[in-house]
Each structure stands twice: as structure tokens, then as C-alpha cells.
Design a protein around this motif. Sequence first.
Motif, mmCIF file in Angstrom:
data_model
loop_
_atom_site.group_PDB
_atom_site.id
_atom_site.type_symbol
_atom_site.label_atom_id
_atom_site.label_comp_id
_atom_site.label_asym_id
_atom_site.label_seq_id
_atom_site.Cartn_x
_atom_site.Cartn_y
_atom_site.Cartn_z
ATOM 1 N N ASP A 240 0.861 -1.180 0.000
ATOM 2 C CA ASP A 240 0.000 0.000 0.000
ATOM 3 C C ASP A 240 0.900 1.233 0.000
ATOM 4 O O ASP A 240 2.133 1.131 0.075
ATOM 5 C CB ASP A 240 -0.962 -0.006 1.196
ATOM 6 C CG ASP A 240 -0.250 -0.191 2.533
ATOM 7 O OD1 ASP A 240 0.876 0.342 2.687
ATOM 8 O OD2 ASP A 240 -0.801 -0.877 3.410
ATOM 9 N N GLU A 241 0.289 2.403 -0.076
ATOM 10 C CA GLU A 241 1.075 3.637 -0.163
ATOM 11 C C GLU A 241 1.933 3.862 1.075
ATOM 12 O O GLU A 241 3.051 4.383 0.990
ATOM 13 C CB GLU A 241 0.158 4.835 -0.383
ATOM 14 C CG GLU A 241 -0.270 5.023 -1.821
ATOM 15 C CD GLU A 241 0.912 5.255 -2.747
ATOM 16 O OE1 GLU A 241 1.681 6.210 -2.531
ATOM 17 O OE2 GLU A 241 1.075 4.461 -3.698
ATOM 18 N N ALA A 242 1.414 3.481 2.247
ATOM 19 C CA ALA A 242 2.186 3.676 3.479
ATOM 20 C C ALA A 242 3.471 2.846 3.441
ATOM 21 O O ALA A 242 4.536 3.321 3.863
ATOM 22 C CB ALA A 242 1.336 3.294 4.693
ATOM 23 N N GLU A 243 3.374 1.620 2.933
ATOM 24 C CA GLU A 243 4.565 0.773 2.862
ATOM 25 C C GLU A 243 5.553 1.294 1.830
ATOM 26 O O GLU A 243 6.769 1.260 2.041
ATOM 27 C CB GLU A 243 4.159 -0.669 2.547
ATOM 28 C CG GLU A 243 5.290 -1.669 2.722
ATOM 29 C CD GLU A 243 4.787 -3.104 2.696
ATOM 30 O OE1 GLU A 243 4.715 -3.726 3.776
ATOM 31 O OE2 GLU A 243 4.459 -3.601 1.588
ATOM 32 N N VAL A 244 5.044 1.786 0.702
ATOM 33 C CA VAL A 244 5.935 2.388 -0.302
ATOM 34 C C VAL A 244 6.655 3.587 0.309
ATOM 35 O O VAL A 244 7.879 3.740 0.162
ATOM 36 C CB VAL A 244 5.148 2.814 -1.551
ATOM 37 C CG1 VAL A 244 6.071 3.536 -2.535
ATOM 38 C CG2 VAL A 244 4.495 1.618 -2.228
ATOM 39 N N ALA A 245 5.917 4.439 1.024
ATOM 40 C CA ALA A 245 6.512 5.629 1.634
ATOM 41 C C ALA A 245 7.542 5.247 2.685
ATOM 42 O O ALA A 245 8.603 5.884 2.788
ATOM 43 C CB ALA A 245 5.420 6.498 2.241
ATOM 44 N N ARG A 246 7.253 4.226 3.477
ATOM 45 C CA ARG A 246 8.211 3.783 4.495
ATOM 46 C C ARG A 246 9.498 3.302 3.856
ATOM 47 O O ARG A 246 10.595 3.628 4.308
ATOM 48 C CB ARG A 246 7.583 2.675 5.349
ATOM 49 C CG ARG A 246 8.552 2.068 6.354
ATOM 50 C CD ARG A 246 7.882 1.035 7.244
ATOM 51 N NE ARG A 246 7.384 -0.118 6.505
ATOM 52 C CZ ARG A 246 8.148 -1.122 6.062
ATOM 53 N NH1 ARG A 246 9.466 -1.084 6.233
ATOM 54 N NH2 ARG A 246 7.605 -2.138 5.430
ATOM 55 N N ARG A 247 9.378 2.545 2.786
ATOM 56 C CA ARG A 247 10.589 2.018 2.132
ATOM 57 C C ARG A 247 11.365 3.141 1.433
ATOM 58 O O ARG A 247 12.597 3.125 1.421
ATOM 59 C CB ARG A 247 10.212 0.911 1.146
ATOM 60 C CG ARG A 247 9.774 -0.361 1.860
ATOM 61 C CD ARG A 247 9.820 -1.590 0.971
ATOM 62 N NE ARG A 247 9.787 -2.773 1.812
ATOM 63 C CZ ARG A 247 8.782 -3.644 1.874
ATOM 64 N NH1 ARG A 247 7.714 -3.474 1.109
ATOM 65 N NH2 ARG A 247 8.834 -4.670 2.689
ATOM 66 N N ALA A 248 10.662 4.087 0.858
ATOM 67 C CA ALA A 248 11.354 5.218 0.235
ATOM 68 C C ALA A 248 12.109 6.027 1.287
ATOM 69 O O ALA A 248 13.270 6.417 1.077
ATOM 70 C CB ALA A 248 10.359 6.093 -0.517
ATOM 71 N N ALA A 249 11.477 6.279 2.419
ATOM 72 C CA ALA A 249 12.130 7.037 3.489
ATOM 73 C C ALA A 249 13.360 6.314 4.016
ATOM 74 O O ALA A 249 14.372 6.954 4.359
ATOM 75 C CB ALA A 249 11.137 7.295 4.625
ATOM 76 N N ALA A 250 13.303 5.000 4.066
ATOM 77 C CA ALA A 250 14.424 4.219 4.581
ATOM 78 C C ALA A 250 15.673 4.355 3.717
ATOM 79 O O ALA A 250 16.791 4.163 4.207
ATOM 80 C CB ALA A 250 14.025 2.743 4.698
ATOM 81 N N GLY A 265 6.121 1.838 -6.279
ATOM 82 C CA GLY A 265 4.672 1.788 -6.167
ATOM 83 C C GLY A 265 4.194 0.409 -5.789
ATOM 84 O O GLY A 265 4.923 -0.392 -5.189
ATOM 85 N N SER A 266 2.954 0.127 -6.143
ATOM 86 C CA SER A 266 2.371 -1.189 -5.863
ATOM 87 C C SER A 266 2.988 -2.240 -6.776
ATOM 88 O O SER A 266 3.592 -1.905 -7.804
ATOM 89 C CB SER A 266 0.862 -1.146 -6.089
ATOM 90 O OG SER A 266 0.598 -1.002 -7.487
ATOM 91 N N PRO A 267 2.835 -3.523 -6.446
ATOM 92 C CA PRO A 267 3.330 -4.559 -7.361
ATOM 93 C C PRO A 267 2.788 -4.403 -8.781
ATOM 94 O O PRO A 267 3.541 -4.557 -9.753
ATOM 95 C CB PRO A 267 2.858 -5.856 -6.692
ATOM 96 C CG PRO A 267 2.820 -5.527 -5.237
ATOM 97 C CD PRO A 267 2.343 -4.107 -5.176
#
Length: 310
Positions: A240-250, A265-267
Amino acid sequence: MRLRIFTEPQQGASYETLLTVARAAEDLGFEAFFRSDHYLKMGSVSGLPGPTDAWVTLAGLARETSRIRLGTLMTAATFRAPGPLAISVAQVDQMSGGRVEFGFGAGWFEAEHTAYGLPFPVDAGERFDRFEEQLAIVTGLWQTPVGETFDYQGKYYRLTDSPALPKPAQSPRPPVIVGGTGRRRTPKLAAAYADEYNVPFTVLEGTRAAFDRVRAAVEEAGRERPMVYSAAQVVCVGRDEAEVARRAAAIGREVDELRVNGLAGSPDEVVDKIGRFAEIGTERIYLQVLDLSDLDHLELIADRVAAQLA
């Protein structure tokens, strides 16, 4: 489309971390595990515990994996003399049972050379001249029949009566990968020496243009053996968008920027973009994974991206 995992250990990774990622990539069915060949971190990361040598790493992984292919994007011609480099890569190929692929470039990062006392020709033309000679020497050593000797007289390197040993496990040699977006010399060198041409971190239209330049050079050279065309892209996938954002921030990146300049983005979004790369002739994608602690990311890509491309 074949997916490969590509890591940047100079940003901070021990051998044990790389082994964990390589084994996970193998278990999850990815085609290959590649690493960069750099001796100095880039950007604001700490770089701890410090750099690891690419070919020492791959020698270890050769004995601790069984299926996955192993290689570099890209070994720098400025790091090693061509004769000893040919020996090292051939030995690792033997140690792996013939699973090595040799990504090779001219070298570009001056700071890592000055940090570790390596000569760095400032003139790009000289670096490419040296690179071209090294390509001729390394491939020539590997392809010299056993029992014969290899000689080379260039401007920068000279070899006399070399026994051209050891031989790699793969015959006539491991696949050679040449990459970059240079408009003149890169296409010619790829057409002359490479089995694969790789375009790193370039948007779709730029990748298409680079492929076209190499295709023209291949045709001009009258080359008959096929060329594999590949791309390297940073990857950031989330459920989801929250997981994409978390990984980008990391990894210190913005989601919107990654959607433009990478695979983010999503799969389903990532599968769609990979499909657009396939339409321009891309046969392999090197997924640059920057957070090596996030093995769930690899599992998600294997389950929800690679599975759709199979």
C-alpha cells in the motif's frame, strides 16, 4: 523478463549481510545477485562497517550458494591490472561452477581512488583508452587455447608470453557486460566485446535511445552473436502507499521521484512499468535494493512482481 538483485555494499554492508541477501535472492528464485565495485560510500550514509572488495565477496558467495548467478555492475578498470583481474575472475568462475558474469567499466569516482591510493586518470579519454585495452586483454587471456601463449602490445599495457591461465569454467569465457549511456565509445566497445549491454538508472526514453545506439553499433560491426539488453533501476515496492513511503524514506528518497526515476509503487504498478521496459527490448532488469535489512521487500517482489512476469 528476468529479474536480478543488485546491491551497493559501499553504502554500508558486511560480508555476512551480503551473504544473507544473496541466499535469500537464490531461495526466492531471482536469476542473479550482483554488487557494485566501489571502495567509498556516496552521500550522507555512514558507510559502516566499511567497504568490501567485490571479487573477494563473490569468491565467498561462489562457495556458499549453488544456483544463483554472480557478478558486478561494474568492476572499474582503474582498480586492477588486467592480467591479475583476469586471473581473479576466472578463479571465482571456477569456484562457482561457472556462474560468474563480468560487468566492466572505465571507472569514474575519483574520490575513492584518492582515498585508497589508486591512480585515477582525470582525462576521460585516457580512462576509455585504458578500458578498451583491458577489455582486449582480459577477454584475450580467457579465450587463448590451453597450451598457447598470449601477447599484447598497447599504449598502456604490454603482455609477453603469458600462459593465459587459469581458464574460467565457462567456455569460451564468462559473459561480459558493458554499460553506460556514452554516445560514441560505449556503443562501439559494447558491440566489440560485450555479451550484454546495460543502461543504469535512466528513464524509459533515455534507455530506448541508448539501446538504439548500441543496436546501430552492432549492425555497423557486422556482429552475428546476439546482444542481451538490460537496465538497472532502483526498486521500492509496497503493498500500500504507506509501505511504499516507508521504504522510500528508509533509503532517503521521495516516492514521487522514485516513480519517475525507478520502479516504485504497488506490485501492479511496477509490473506495468517493467512491461514498458520490455517493449523497448529490455530482457533483464537489475533491481537496485538499497535497504539490505529489508528481506520482506525481496519476498514481496518475488511473490507479487516476479510471479506476474514468469
